[in-house]
Design a protein around this motif. Sequence first.
Motif, PDB file in Angstrom:
ATOM      1  N   LYS A  22      32.069  54.964  45.476  1.00 39.21           N
ATOM      2  CA  LYS A  22      31.367  56.249  45.400  1.00 39.21           C
ATOM      3  C   LYS A  22      31.305  56.907  46.775  1.00 39.21           C
ATOM      4  CE  LYS A  22      26.940  58.252  44.025  1.00 39.21           C
ATOM      5  NZ  LYS A  22      25.592  57.948  43.518  1.00 39.21           N
ATOM      6  N   TYR A  69      36.763  59.480  41.653  1.00 35.03           N
ATOM      7  CA  TYR A  69      35.796  59.980  40.665  1.00 35.03           C
ATOM      8  C   TYR A  69      36.262  59.681  39.235  1.00 35.03           C
ATOM      9  CZ  TYR A  69      33.148  62.407  44.302  1.00 35.03           C
ATOM     10  OH  TYR A  69      32.387  62.723  45.414  1.00 35.03           O
ATOM     11  N   ASP A  80      32.829  60.009  36.776  1.00 39.69           N
ATOM     12  CA  ASP A  80      31.819  60.980  37.191  1.00 39.69           C
ATOM     13  C   ASP A  80      32.329  62.391  36.878  1.00 39.69           C
ATOM     14  OD1 ASP A  80      30.074  62.693  38.554  1.00 39.69           O
ATOM     15  OD2 ASP A  80      29.742  61.237  40.171  1.00 39.69           O
TER      16      ASP A  80
END
Length: 127
Positions: free
Chosen positions: A70, A103, A108
């Motif tokens: 992340k 991502y 996400d």
Amino acid sequence: MAYPLAISQAYAQEDIVKALQDSVLTASTEEEKVDLLNSIAVSSFEYDLNLSHSAAEEAKALCQEIAYHKGVAHANRWLGKIFNTRGKTPESLASFMEALRAYEELEDSVQLADIYKNLANVYSNNG
């Protein structure tokens, strides 16, 4: 008189960045340090592109050492924005594509939408 307001906002942003820099020194985990570095990259983007760049690069390097996906995604997103602002299109696209892959792995969708928007802006601005 928007000018005095802009100056006071810049000083306020500098205070925020200073507090973040102090927090980096006392971060209890490497992930927290990365998150703080990424926050510095975001907060200094408007007034100190060099600081923003160095914070994002430091966050990215640390993420790669600790496998914090992340954090590296966020660092690459900001590096893409920084490179785009500096007119470095190939570097901008490479950073955005790295962020996109990260991502996608993180699933996400909100950040994916932002990356697609950033990529569209780069392509739109460069024909």
